[in-house]
Design an enzyme around this catalytic site. Structure first.
Site, PDB file in Angstrom:
ATOM      1  N   GLU A 189     -33.451  -4.451   5.284  1.00 37.40           N
ATOM      2  CA  GLU A 189     -34.068  -3.282   5.902  1.00 37.40           C
ATOM      3  C   GLU A 189     -34.904  -3.728   7.099  1.00 37.40           C
ATOM      4  OE1 GLU A 189     -34.550   0.008   2.454  1.00 37.40           O
ATOM      5  OE2 GLU A 189     -35.931  -1.650   2.279  1.00 37.40           O
ATOM      6  N   HIS A 220     -41.537   7.632   8.244  1.00 31.42           N
ATOM      7  CA  HIS A 220     -40.213   7.014   8.137  1.00 31.42           C
ATOM      8  C   HIS A 220     -39.386   7.526   9.303  1.00 31.42           C
ATOM      9  CE1 HIS A 220     -36.383   5.677   6.637  1.00 31.42           C
ATOM     10  NE2 HIS A 220     -36.972   5.070   5.622  1.00 31.42           N
ATOM     11  N   ARG A 223     -40.796  -0.162  11.221  1.00 29.27           N
ATOM     12  CA  ARG A 223     -40.805   1.305  11.221  1.00 29.27           C
ATOM     13  C   ARG A 223     -41.705   1.953  12.251  1.00 29.27           C
ATOM     14  NH1 ARG A 223     -40.664   2.678   4.921  1.00 29.27           N
ATOM     15  NH2 ARG A 223     -38.587   1.809   4.737  1.00 29.27           N
ATOM     16  N   HIS A 271     -44.385   9.496   5.323  1.00 27.70           N
ATOM     17  CA  HIS A 271     -43.670   8.819   4.244  1.00 27.70           C
ATOM     18  C   HIS A 271     -44.575   8.015   3.320  1.00 27.70           C
ATOM     19  CE1 HIS A 271     -40.198   6.902   2.407  1.00 27.70           C
ATOM     20  NE2 HIS A 271     -40.613   5.696   2.756  1.00 27.70           N
ATOM     21  N   ARG A 310     -46.558  -0.920   6.706  1.00 26.02           N
ATOM     22  CA  ARG A 310     -45.896  -1.500   5.522  1.00 26.02           C
ATOM     23  C   ARG A 310     -44.466  -1.941   5.846  1.00 26.02           C
ATOM     24  NH1 ARG A 310     -42.456   0.856   1.313  1.00 26.02           N
ATOM     25  NH2 ARG A 310     -42.465   2.688   2.640  1.00 26.02           N
TER      26      ARG A 310
HETATM   27  P1  FAD Z   1     -45.952   7.766  -7.614  1.00 26.67           P
HETATM   28  O1  FAD Z   1     -44.653   7.233  -7.995  1.00 26.67           O
HETATM   29  O2  FAD Z   1     -45.988   8.743  -6.512  1.00 26.67           O
HETATM   30  O3  FAD Z   1     -46.614   8.443  -8.897  1.00 26.67           O
HETATM   31  C1  FAD Z   1     -47.803   9.199  -8.760  1.00 26.67           C
HETATM   32  C2  FAD Z   1     -48.074   9.891 -10.079  1.00 26.67           C
HETATM   33  O4  FAD Z   1     -49.385  10.416 -10.093  1.00 26.67           O
HETATM   34  C3  FAD Z   1     -47.163  11.074 -10.366  1.00 26.67           C
HETATM   35  O5  FAD Z   1     -46.827  11.023 -11.729  1.00 26.67           O
HETATM   36  C4  FAD Z   1     -48.055  12.280 -10.098  1.00 26.67           C
HETATM   37  O6  FAD Z   1     -47.680  13.433 -10.800  1.00 26.67           O
HETATM   38  C5  FAD Z   1     -49.368  11.732 -10.602  1.00 26.67           C
HETATM   39  N1  FAD Z   1     -50.566  12.412 -10.105  1.00 26.67           N
HETATM   40  C6  FAD Z   1     -50.992  12.534  -8.824  1.00 26.67           C
HETATM   41  N2  FAD Z   1     -52.171  13.179  -8.789  1.00 26.67           N
HETATM   42  C7  FAD Z   1     -52.494  13.487 -10.073  1.00 26.67           C
HETATM   43  C8  FAD Z   1     -53.577  14.165 -10.679  1.00 26.67           C
HETATM   44  N3  FAD Z   1     -54.573  14.700  -9.977  1.00 26.67           N
HETATM   45  N4  FAD Z   1     -53.569  14.289 -12.026  1.00 26.67           N
HETATM   46  C9  FAD Z   1     -52.564  13.788 -12.781  1.00 26.67           C
HETATM   47  N5  FAD Z   1     -51.503  13.142 -12.244  1.00 26.67           N
HETATM   48  C10 FAD Z   1     -51.479  12.990 -10.908  1.00 26.67           C
HETATM   49  N6  FAD Z   1     -40.881   2.133  -1.587  1.00 26.67           N
HETATM   50  C11 FAD Z   1     -40.189   0.985  -1.740  1.00 26.67           C
HETATM   51  O7  FAD Z   1     -40.778  -0.069  -1.983  1.00 26.67           O
HETATM   52  N7  FAD Z   1     -38.839   0.995  -1.634  1.00 26.67           N
HETATM   53  C12 FAD Z   1     -38.121   2.116  -1.350  1.00 26.67           C
HETATM   54  O8  FAD Z   1     -36.909   2.078  -1.288  1.00 26.67           O
HETATM   55  C13 FAD Z   1     -38.827   3.318  -1.155  1.00 26.67           C
HETATM   56  N8  FAD Z   1     -38.174   4.457  -0.859  1.00 26.67           N
HETATM   57  C14 FAD Z   1     -38.871   5.625  -0.794  1.00 26.67           C
HETATM   58  C15 FAD Z   1     -38.183   6.815  -0.579  1.00 26.67           C
HETATM   59  C16 FAD Z   1     -38.857   8.019  -0.599  1.00 26.67           C
HETATM   60  C17 FAD Z   1     -38.105   9.299  -0.365  1.00 26.67           C
HETATM   61  C18 FAD Z   1     -40.247   8.045  -0.824  1.00 26.67           C
HETATM   62  C19 FAD Z   1     -40.995   9.338  -0.867  1.00 26.67           C
HETATM   63  C20 FAD Z   1     -40.947   6.867  -1.011  1.00 26.67           C
HETATM   64  C21 FAD Z   1     -40.268   5.644  -0.989  1.00 26.67           C
HETATM   65  N9  FAD Z   1     -40.938   4.447  -1.186  1.00 26.67           N
HETATM   66  C22 FAD Z   1     -40.233   3.290  -1.320  1.00 26.67           C
HETATM   67  C23 FAD Z   1     -42.377   4.426  -1.478  1.00 26.67           C
HETATM   68  C24 FAD Z   1     -42.567   4.299  -2.991  1.00 26.67           C
HETATM   69  O9  FAD Z   1     -41.622   5.115  -3.649  1.00 26.67           O
HETATM   70  C25 FAD Z   1     -43.950   4.708  -3.420  1.00 26.67           C
HETATM   71  O10 FAD Z   1     -44.912   4.091  -2.624  1.00 26.67           O
HETATM   72  C26 FAD Z   1     -44.186   4.287  -4.867  1.00 26.67           C
HETATM   73  O11 FAD Z   1     -43.157   4.778  -5.677  1.00 26.67           O
HETATM   74  C27 FAD Z   1     -45.515   4.807  -5.341  1.00 26.67           C
HETATM   75  O12 FAD Z   1     -45.597   4.602  -6.730  1.00 26.67           O
HETATM   76  P2  FAD Z   1     -46.913   5.023  -7.472  1.00 26.67           P
HETATM   77  O13 FAD Z   1     -46.701   4.701  -8.902  1.00 26.67           O
HETATM   78  O14 FAD Z   1     -48.082   4.479  -6.778  1.00 26.67           O
HETATM   79  O15 FAD Z   1     -46.993   6.614  -7.259  1.00 26.67           O
HETATM   80  C1  SIN Z   2     -35.815   3.493   2.565  1.00 25.26           C
HETATM   81  O1  SIN Z   2     -34.933   3.408   1.715  1.00 25.26           O
HETATM   82  O2  SIN Z   2     -35.617   3.540   3.779  1.00 25.26           O
HETATM   83  C2  SIN Z   2     -37.212   3.564   2.095  1.00 25.26           C
HETATM   84  C3  SIN Z   2     -37.704   2.204   1.880  1.00 25.26           C
HETATM   85  C4  SIN Z   2     -39.190   2.188   1.826  1.00 25.26           C
HETATM   86  O3  SIN Z   2     -39.856   3.171   2.114  1.00 25.26           O
HETATM   87  O4  SIN Z   2     -39.710   1.117   1.504  1.00 25.26           O
END
Ligand code: FAD
Ligand code: SIN
Length: 529
Positions: free
Chosen positions: A113, A241, A288, A349, A384
């Site tokens: 990537e 993104h 990015r 993003h 990032r």
């Molecule tokens: P999340 O997975 O967002 O989980 C947050 C949780 O907190 C959820 O369960 C939500 O309901 C809960 N929550 C929030 N506020 C409250 C509240 N007040 N009370 C109770 N619960 C609450 N990163 C990569 O490294 N590789 C990738 O390929 C990639 N692709 C991506 C593609 C997309 C479309 C997106 C949107 C993001 C992508 N990212 C990627 C970024 C990555 O997915 C996120 O940064 C990561 O998953 C965040 O994980 P997390 O556990 O911190 O939060």
């Molecule tokens: C993507 O698949 O382009 C998302 C990857 C990322 O946000 O790290």
């Protein structure tokens, strides 16, 4: 109603679930999630998770790529720690049941990537996050020591403030005793007391009108910790993104993974010509911030609403094998990625900053950890590197779990924690007061605090935000709480932090680009909170 647990985990994405699984054999865990367990940013991740796996890749290259993307603002100690821990944490994800794609010869099929000098992205087709979320959700649902409260919303963390003590901002003795949690259907607020609390609430993409993030991403954790007087840092760096599918009617915007560019797809203008080489010798696979800014500039100078991504020259079988979901999604809108150009636009993003934590994921509030996208660890700096965020979540969950297991038994919870006081509140009469301010906040952030900023735009954003802040606080004080109202309040707090941090940074660096200071300072480490 009151409950007591050893570990309260707020959020059920990769950060929250991996922490829960790592401590659950030793104590009682309660996971609170404001939507269904699986509705997280994690579930939407496409490209994958970065980890050095085979030569000629090595740790040094991954460290360097991360530092270059971060544009001088990464904490190198953190970068090294995360990169070196990656292979161990990938093993753990596999042990928990995650399947990453392998080639016919049994080796991992590693993708590339933007900003990566080697192929090092482990993935599951083009829906890696869905696969990780599936595996971990199954695991936590079956663990006897883990209880789950879905559709429950954390409103505030509990600190000495709730015992009537005066707390100063950044005071080093603030302690967290759990959280007040709203059950949205009954509108009742529970008191959940915990020896250790983990904020794993994800990002804040919904501050903007166009985002890849699902509706849950409303900056709740950052806002709660800010109000509790913990330190929040690096919030000016919001990652856009470069390539979300242009389909204005759809929210969240569907992501066209950077891995597709890693597989050979090329950005083109409406004239059918490549434009990225004008901006960066790495072309469509530059980091990015550079690609998103270039697209923004092309769109603005040519008056176009989107640019194109061209994958028509790529082997169709390869496209089908690696990107079945992107293929299917585009086809559902009449776009055949093997024959047609894909219209794309940048979308909010990822939040690079957040709740400041140390190398153990511990925040500046005692007994409170922050993990994943809501945290600021120092890994991402000003931008990032792709696929480093899932990695950050799982590495810091491991560090935090080890630290918490060592300390949680010492944590005494005071006996006199009060219940939530909602005396004198009534149901808000007009929901439009909330929805209109929600929309206005998104417009303010999108128009004035987006990819390109200026002093004037930031000032205007702050002035406008102040008005809806006052209105929303007023509503909050007199209302029986709803999730929508709490989310709006949190997003206004998070927007304030983004604008304030952006105003404090008098330079352009990484994701923060301002026309008033187009260059980076030499010595550009700022402390902003
Ligand atoms: P999340 O997975 O967002 O989980 C947050 C949780 O907190 C959820 O369960 C939500 O309901 C809960 N929550 C929030 N506020 C409250 C509240 N007040 N009370 C109770 N619960 C609450 N990163 C990569 O490294 N590789 C990738 O390929 C990639 N692709 C991506 C593609 C997309 C479309 C997106 C949107 C993001 C992508 N990212 C990627 C970024 C990555 O997915 C996120 O940064 C990561 O998953 C965040 O994980 P997390 O556990 O911190 O939060
Ligand atoms: C993507 O698949 O382009 C998302 C990857 C990322 O946000 O790290």
């Amino acid at each position: 109603m009151q409950r007591k647990v050893d570990f309260l985990v707020i959020g059920s994405g990769l950060a929250g679930l991996s922490f829960a699984l790592k401590v659950a054999d030793k104590g009682k865990v309660l996971i609170v999630s404001k939507a269904g367990l699986e509705e997280t940013n994690t579930r939407y991740a496409q490209g994958g998770i970065a980890s050095v796996t085979y030569a000629p890749d090595d740790f040094e290259k991954h460290v360097n790529d991360t530092l270059i993307a971060g544009d001088g603002l990464c904490d190198e100690r953190v970068v090294r720690m995360v990169v070196e821990e990656a292979p161990k944490q990938i093993e753990e994800l596999i042990k928990w049941g995650t399947q990453f794609d392998v080639k016919k010869n049994g080796t991992f099929d590693l993708a590339k990537e933007g900003g990566h000098s080697e192929h090092r992205i482990l993935h599951h087709k083009d829906n890696t996050g869905f696969e990780i979320q599936r595996a971990l959700s199954e695991r936590v649902r079956n663990h006897p020591n883990i209880q789950i409260l879905e559709h429950h919303f954390a409103v505030e963390i509990i600190t000495q403030h709730h015992l009537g003590h005066l707390i100063k901002r950044y005071h080093s003795d603030i302690e967290c005793y759990g959280a007040y949690v709203l059950q949205p259907e009954t509108r009742k607020i529970m008191t959940i007391l915990a020896k250790t609390t983990v904020m794993a609430t994800g990002g804040a993409g919904n501050l903007y009108s166009t985002t890849t993030n699902p509706l849950i991403a409303t900056g709740d954790g950052v806002a709660m910790v800010y109000r509790a007087k913990g330190i929040i840092d690096n919030m000016e760096f919001i990652q856009f993104h470069p390539t979300s599918l242009y389909n204005p009617a759809e929210r969240p915007s569907f992501l066209i993974s950077e891995a597709l560019r890693g597989f050979g797809a090329i950005l083109k203008g409406h004239d059918g010509k490549e434009f990225m080489q004008k901006y960066d010798s790495r072309g469509s696979l530059a980091p990015r911030d550079i690609v998103a800014r270039a697209i923004d500039n092309e769109m603005k100078t040519r008056g176009d609403d989107f640019v194109y991504l061209d994958a028509r020259h790529i082997d169709p079988q390869g496209l089908m094998d690696h990107f079945p979901n992107i293929h299917e999604k585009c086809l559902s809108l009449g776009i055949d990625i093997m024959k047609d150009l894909i219209p794309v636009v940048p979308a909010a993003h990822f939040q690079c900053g957040g709740i400041k934590v140390d190398l153990n994921g511990h925040s500046t509030i005692n007994r409170l950890y922050a993990l994943g996208e809501c945290s600021y660890t120092g890994l991402h700096g000003a931008n990032r590197l792709a696929s480093n965020s899932l990695l950050e979540a799982v590495v810091f969950a491991d560090k935090a779990a080890k630290h918490a297991l060592h300390h949680y038994k010492e944590n005494i919870i005071p006996a006199n924690i009060p219940m939530w006081n909602d005396e004198g509140t009534t149901h808000p009469e007009e929901i439009v007061l909330i929805t209109q301010n929600y929309r206005e906040m998104q417009q303010i952030m999108s128009n004035y605090v987006g990819i390109v900023r200026s002093n004037l735009r930031l000032k205007r954003a702050m002035d406008r935000l102040e008005i809806i802040y006052e209105e929303t606080e007023e509503l909050f004080k007199k209302s029986i709480l709803s999730q929508k109202l709490c989310e709006l309040r949190n997003m206004i707090n998070a927007s304030y932090l983004v604008i304030k941090s952006a105003q404090a940074r008098k330079e352009s660096v990484g994701l923060h680009y301002t026309i008033d200071y187009p260059h980076a300072k030499k010595d550009n480490k700022l402390f902003i909170s």
